[in-house]
Design an enzyme around this catalytic site. Structure first.
Site, PDB file in Angstrom:
ATOM      1  N   GLY A 151      -7.680  -2.862 -40.346  1.00 56.97           N
ATOM      2  CA  GLY A 151      -7.401  -4.066 -39.566  1.00 56.97           C
ATOM      3  C   GLY A 151      -6.034  -3.960 -38.921  1.00 56.97           C
ATOM      4  O   GLY A 151      -5.586  -2.870 -38.558  1.00 56.97           O
ATOM      5  N   GLU A 152      -5.389  -5.092 -38.734  1.00 57.34           N
ATOM      6  CA  GLU A 152      -4.036  -5.178 -38.164  1.00 57.34           C
ATOM      7  C   GLU A 152      -3.978  -4.805 -36.686  1.00 57.34           C
ATOM      8  O   GLU A 152      -2.912  -4.835 -36.088  1.00 57.34           O
ATOM      9  CB  GLU A 152      -3.048  -4.267 -38.921  1.00 57.34           C
ATOM     10  CG  GLU A 152      -2.907  -4.535 -40.390  1.00 57.34           C
ATOM     11  CD  GLU A 152      -1.932  -3.584 -41.076  1.00 57.34           C
ATOM     12  OE1 GLU A 152      -1.301  -2.745 -40.391  1.00 57.34           O
ATOM     13  OE2 GLU A 152      -1.799  -3.679 -42.307  1.00 57.34           O
ATOM     14  N   GLY A 153      -5.103  -4.409 -36.089  1.00 58.78           N
ATOM     15  CA  GLY A 153      -5.067  -3.883 -34.734  1.00 58.78           C
ATOM     16  C   GLY A 153      -4.858  -2.382 -34.704  1.00 58.78           C
ATOM     17  O   GLY A 153      -4.635  -1.804 -33.636  1.00 58.78           O
TER      18      GLY A 153
END
Length: 337
Positions: free
Chosen positions: A304-306
């Site tokens: 996640g997190e980009g």
């Protein structure tokens, strides 16, 4: 400047009236691509990406110089049902890590030459447990959408949105199941690493949420009932980018679920977006297939997190560098046949 989101009807209307790509720029990019010093189609998908990007930026020979990465964080009431291997306090701890530059996304954004911003959304006030009622009120959904909407830099020329929220693969799975149908087990994965018993419990929670809320309204209403503040903020940012003609690289399963809510509200709402990667979360590929998005990368990421989308910035930058920087046959004095 973007207008303020006064209500959800305004948001839907703005999304429905969002601009299309610049036809002249797309045609100019196609013509330029046909004159570059390479065999036709030799750069494969990089050529398509460059033409797509040029159309959205309104420039047949564009550059990427100001990418933006935005990470949104939120907490979920449904985590009280034990759907995650980590406690909800980790969300706030990770936000501090982002702010101090210590997370993976900080390194990836820096490597890609991207500005990075972090927005924590009411971490001390988790959304409601969606097995008991809607996760958010209309006012809460609108506030989260507005956070994302306002966070996009109008001067950016590429956008990546990511998230942090313990337990948020559960609402993402519920959203996907409600939007696309099938069984809860089809869409529910291990997230941060729950064991078999944890997966069974998580699947039960998703099934209960979809049974309560599925079939109620469009993608935005499903987002309100089953989503989270950080998921809604990603949707708001993706929508704002559309109005600003800023191309978007989608991240993993949770980001794609947020994007799917826009597409299911207004068809074509994601024409300005490409999928950065296919994550290790099993259902991500299925969401991308429903959205007709072919991922640029597949590296087994599940952070996640980009992070996957930030990696893909390099791919898009390379596509634009070749398109805009290569010489044409005429410029190079090379015979084209």
């Amino acid at each position: 400047m973007l207008p303020e989101l006064t209500d959800l009807s305004t948001f839907r209307d703005l999304l429905a009236g969002a601009p299309a790509p610049d036809t002249a720029a797309s045609q100019g990019a196609e013509e330029r691509n046909g004159q570059l010093t390479k065999p036709p189609g030799a750069l494969g998908r990089l050529e398509d990406l460059a033409i797509w990007y040029a159309g959205w930026r309104g420039d047949a020979r564009p550059q990427i110089s100001a990418p933006q990465v935005i990470v949104f964080a939120g907490n979920h009431g449904v985590t009280a049902q034990g759907v995650s291997a980590f406690p909800a306090e980790v969300t706030e701890q990770m936000v501090l890590n982002f702010q101090h530059g210590g997370a993976a996304i900080n390194q990836l954004a820096r490597s890609a030459g991207a500005r990075m911003d972090v927005h924590a959304l009411d971490l001390d006030r988790p959304t409601a447990d969606f097995t008991q009622g809607p996760a958010m009120s209309e006012e809460e959904l609108l506030a989260a959408l507005q956070t994302g909407w306002s966070s996009v830099d109008p001067e950016a020329d590429l956008l990546v949105v990511g998230e942090m929220g313990i337990g948020n693969t559960t609402p993402a799975a519920a959203i996907a199941c409600a939007l696309f149908g099938g069984e809860a087990a089809d869409w529910t994965g291990r997230g941060t690493g729950v064991d078999d018993a944890g997966l069974a419990n998580k699947t039960r929670v998703v099934a209960e949420g979809v049974a309560l809320h599925g079939g109620n309204g469009d993608g935005l209403e499903i987002l309100r009932r089953l989503g989270g503040r950080e998921i809604a903020a990603m949707a708001g940012a993706i929508a704002a980018a559309r109005l600003l003609r800023i191309p978007v690289i989608l991240d993993g399963f949770i980001c794609s679920a947020a994007a799917a809510c826009l597409e299911r509200s207004v068809a074509g709402a994601l024409d300005h977006a490409v999928a950065g990667h296919q994550s290790a979360e099993a259902a991500h590929r299925a969401v991308l297939e429903r959205l007709n998005k072919e991922p640029l990368l597949s590296l087994g990421l599940r952070l996640g997190e980009g992070s996957g989308a930030a990696l893909a910035i390099h791919i898009l930058k390379s596509a634009i560098a070749c398109h805009s920087g290569m010489a044409t046959f005429a410029e190079a004095g090379v015979s084209d046949g």
